[in-house]
Design a protein around this motif. Structure first.
Motif, PDB file in Angstrom:
ATOM      1  N   GLU A 197     -13.829 -17.776  69.996  1.00 55.63           N
ATOM      2  CA  GLU A 197     -15.243 -17.749  70.455  1.00 55.63           C
ATOM      3  C   GLU A 197     -15.306 -17.586  71.977  1.00 55.63           C
ATOM      4  O   GLU A 197     -16.243 -16.970  72.499  1.00 55.63           O
ATOM      5  N   GLN A 198     -14.306 -18.086  72.689  1.00 53.10           N
ATOM      6  CA  GLN A 198     -14.286 -17.931  74.154  1.00 53.10           C
ATOM      7  C   GLN A 198     -13.964 -16.478  74.520  1.00 53.10           C
ATOM      8  O   GLN A 198     -14.494 -15.936  75.484  1.00 53.10           O
TER       9      GLN A 198
ATOM     10  N   ASP B 178     -13.182 -23.745  78.897  1.00 55.05           N
ATOM     11  CA  ASP B 178     -14.570 -23.271  78.940  1.00 55.05           C
ATOM     12  C   ASP B 178     -14.711 -22.240  80.069  1.00 55.05           C
ATOM     13  O   ASP B 178     -14.731 -22.609  81.251  1.00 55.05           O
ATOM     14  N   ILE B 179     -14.840 -20.966  79.697  1.00 55.08           N
ATOM     15  CA  ILE B 179     -14.847 -19.911  80.730  1.00 55.08           C
ATOM     16  C   ILE B 179     -16.158 -19.857  81.517  1.00 55.08           C
ATOM     17  O   ILE B 179     -16.274 -19.076  82.458  1.00 55.08           O
ATOM     18  N   THR B 180     -17.109 -20.705  81.146  1.00 51.08           N
ATOM     19  CA  THR B 180     -18.340 -20.765  81.947  1.00 51.08           C
ATOM     20  C   THR B 180     -18.292 -21.941  82.936  1.00 51.08           C
ATOM     21  O   THR B 180     -19.258 -22.187  83.660  1.00 51.08           O
TER      22      THR B 180
ATOM     23  N   PHE C  16      -7.146 -18.127  74.631  1.00 50.89           N
ATOM     24  CA  PHE C  16      -8.120 -17.256  73.949  1.00 50.89           C
ATOM     25  C   PHE C  16      -7.783 -17.092  72.463  1.00 50.89           C
ATOM     26  O   PHE C  16      -8.674 -17.040  71.613  1.00 50.89           O
TER      27      PHE C  16
ATOM     28  N   ALA D 234     -13.810 -17.019  84.306  1.00 50.19           N
ATOM     29  CA  ALA D 234     -12.786 -17.115  83.252  1.00 50.19           C
ATOM     30  C   ALA D 234     -11.401 -17.246  83.878  1.00 50.19           C
ATOM     31  O   ALA D 234     -10.582 -18.053  83.433  1.00 50.19           O
TER      32      ALA D 234
ATOM     33  N   ARG E 133      -8.967 -20.012  70.688  1.00 53.22           N
ATOM     34  CA  ARG E 133     -10.429 -20.187  70.717  1.00 53.22           C
ATOM     35  C   ARG E 133     -11.094 -18.817  70.774  1.00 53.22           C
ATOM     36  O   ARG E 133     -11.621 -18.413  71.821  1.00 53.22           O
TER      37      ARG E 133
ATOM     38  N   GLU F 184     -10.774 -20.659  85.167  1.00 54.96           N
ATOM     39  CA  GLU F 184     -10.509 -21.600  84.066  1.00 54.96           C
ATOM     40  C   GLU F 184      -9.103 -21.385  83.492  1.00 54.96           C
ATOM     41  O   GLU F 184      -8.416 -22.356  83.131  1.00 54.96           O
TER      42      GLU F 184
END
Ligand code: HEM
Length: 419
Positions: free
Chosen positions: A275-276, A346-348, A270, A290, A273, A293
Motif C-alpha cells: 500500500e505504501q 510511512d512515506i508521508t 515497500f 519517501a 507494505r 523515510e
C-alpha cells in the motif's frame, strides 16, 4: 535492577546477519539504560548511546567527543593489527578520522561540489542511470534486486563523479568489495591471507586512482575528480598524495554500500507494505519524503564511534577520557520521543528528523547525492512497475557498521520507458 541486554547483540556482525538490527534491545536501552557499558569477548569495550537527543548533543561537541581514533568499534584482531604498516592505506587519513580545525579545512576541499545547487547538475546523469538499470531487467522475470539494481546504480553515479570509466567500474566494485569485505564470510575469499590481499588490492586501487589524478591535473573537468586532483589547502599548498587518495576512497566507500543498502532496505519495506508503494505510484510528488523515510527506516550507517577527550557525566554514568562510545543512529531513528509511531514505515512522514546521515560536524557530505540517487531509482520503479513481489526470503549482511540486505529476491513485470 541492572538491565540484562547481551552487548554481543549490539556489535557482533553475525547477529545482524541472522536477526537484522537489534530493535528490541535498543527499545529497552532507550527506556532503561540510555548509556550502556558493553563488554564482550571479541570487541573493545564501549558505551552504547541509543537516544536521539543524546546523539544530537554528542555530535555537536567534537571538542569533547573525538573522531581522531576512527569511527569503528574494533574487534581484538583489528585492534592488534592497527600498528601494521606497508600498504598505501597506512599513511592515509580521511575526514571521518579528523577533528576541527583540521577537519573543516579538509571538508572545504569538496564541500562546494556537494551543495544541493551543484548536485543539481547530476540530475540527468542520475536519472539516466536509474533508467538504464531498470531497462536491463527486461519486461518480466525474477532477480536479486541487490545484485542487479541496488549496487549498480550508486556505482554508476559515484564512478561518474570520481572519473572512473564505465569499463573500469566492474573492477572497482570488485576491489572495494574485497578490500572492505566487511566481516561477512560470504564476501571474503576462502583461505585468503587477508593482510597480503589488502596490500595487493590497495596497490591496484592506488594505481587506478593515480591515473585519474594525473589525467585531471592535465585536463581538468567539471567533476569531483578534478576538484580533488587540483585541491589546495588553506595554507595554499597542494593536498598531499595520501590525503588525495584518502578522499577518493572515502567518497567511494562511504557512498556506495550505504546507498546500496538504503535502496535495498527501502525496496524491502515497500515489498512488505504494497500500500505504501501504491501511494508512491499514485503520488510521485511524495518521492522526497519517501526517500527520507527509507533512510530513517533502513539506517544503513548503524553507528559511529567517538572517543572521549575528557571525563563526561551522562544519565548518571561517567564516561572516562580515552574510552569509546557508539552512537546507534538506527536506534535514534526509532525513538518515540521524536517520531510518532516510529515502527511504522510511512512515506508521508513529516517532519522526519532522522539521524540516518548523522548530524553536526561530520554530517554526511554526500547526503544530497544519496537522496538524488535513491529518489531517481524509486521514481523510475514507481513509474514503470506493473508487478513487484517477493520471490523468496531476503537475507542480511553480516555487518554491524554499514548494515542492510545481502539479497532481496523479487519477481517483476515492468513497462518500457515512455519518454
Ligand atoms: C543513504 C546513503 C548514505 C548514508 C545513510 C550515509 C550516512 C553517513 C553518516 C551517518 C555519516 C557520519 C555522520 C556523523 O558522524 O555525524 C556519513 C559521513 C560521510 N558520508 Fe555519508 N551516507 C550516505 C551516502 C553517502 C554518499 C553517496 C557519499 C558520497 C558521495 C557519502 C560521503 C560521506 C563522507 C565523505 C562522510 C564523512 C564526512 C565527514 O567526516 O565530515 N555518503 N555518512
Amino acid at each position: 535492577m541492572a538491565i540484562e541486554i547481551d552487548p554481543n547483540d549490539l556489535i557482533v556482525p553475525r547477529n545482524y546477519g541472522v536477526g537484522g538490527q537489534p530493535h528490541d534491545a535498543w527499545t529497552r536501552l532507550r527506556k532503561e539504560a540510555p548509556v550502556y557499558w558493553c563488554e564482550t569477548e571479541d570487541y573493545e569495550p564501549f558505551f552504547a548511546i541509543t537516544r536521539h537527543a543524546d546523539i544530537m548533543d554528542i555530535s555537536g561537541k567534537p571538542q569533547i567527543f573525538s573522531n581522531l581514533d576512527g569511527p569503528i568499534i574494533l574487534d581484538n584482531v583489528q585492534a592488534a593489527n592497527r600498528e601494521a604498516e606497508g600498504t598505501p592505506f597506512d599513511q592515509m587519513r580521511t575526514i571521518i578520522q579528523m577533528d576541527p580545525p583540521e577537519h573543516r579545512d579538509f571538508r572545504k576541499v569538496a564541500s562546494g561540489f556537494f551543495t544541493p545547487r551543484n548536485i543539481h547538475h547530476l540530475d540527468e546523469i542520475v536519472a539516466r542511470s536509474a533508467r538504464q538499470q531498470i531497462d536491463k531487467l527486461g519486461e518480466e522475470g525474477e532477480c536479486d534486486f541487490v545484485e542487479k539494481i541496488s549496487q549498480r546504480h550508486p556505482l554508476r553515479v559515484l564512478s561518474t563523479i570520481l572519473g572512473i570509466d564505465p569499463d573500469q567500474e566492474e573492477r572497482v566494485l570488485e576491489l572495494t568489495q574485497q578490500l572492505f569485505a566487511s566481516d561477512d564470510p560470504d564476501l571474503q575469499r576462502e583461505g585468503e591471507d587477508r593482510e597480503a590481499a589488502i596490500r595487493e588490492l590497495g596497490l591496484e586501487f592506488f594505481a587506478l586512482f593515480n591515473g585519474i589524478v594525473e589525467d585531471r591535473r592535465a585536463n581538468p573537468r567539471d567533476d569531483l575528480a578534478s576538484m580533488l586532483a587540483n585541491a589546495k589547502m588553506a595554507d595554499g599548498e597542494a593536498m598531499g598524495p595520501a590525503e588525495t587518495f584518502g578522499y577518493y576512497l572515502i567518497v567511494f566507500t562511504a557512498g556506495h554500500d550505504t546507498t546500496r543498502n538504503a535502496i535495498s532496505g527501502g525496496l524491502s519495506a515497500f515489498l512488505e507494505r504494497p500500500e505504501q508503494f501504491d501511494l508512491l505510484r499514485k503520488n510521485p510528488e511524495l518521492s522526497k519524503k519517501a526517500v527520507e523515510e527509507v533512510v530513517r527506516w533502513s539506517s544503513p550507517v548503524n553507528y559511529m564511534r567517538r572517543t572521549m577527550l575528557e571525563d563526561v557525566e551522562l544519565h548518571g554514568q561517567t564516561m572516562r577520557k580515552g574510552q569509546h562510545l557508539a552512537m546507534f543512529y538506527a536506534s535514534a531513528n526509532r525513538d518515540d520521543a521524536v517520531f510518532d509511531k516510529p515502527f511504522d514505515f510511512d512515506i508521508t512522514r513529516h517532519p522526519n528528523r532522522h539521524l540516518g546521515f548523522g548530524t553536526g560536524e561530520h554530517f554526511c557530505l554526500g547526503a544530497h547525492v544519496a537522496r538524488l540517487s535513491a529518489r531517481a531509482l524509486f521514481l523510475e520503479l514507481a513509474n514503470r512497475v506493473e508487478l513487484l513481489e517477493p520471490a523468496g526470503d531476503p537475507s542480511m549482511i553480516e555487518s554491524s557498521f554499514v548494515v542492510g540486505h545481502k539479497a532481496v529476491p523479487v519477481r517483476y513485470e515492468i513497462r518500457p520507458a515512455t519518454n
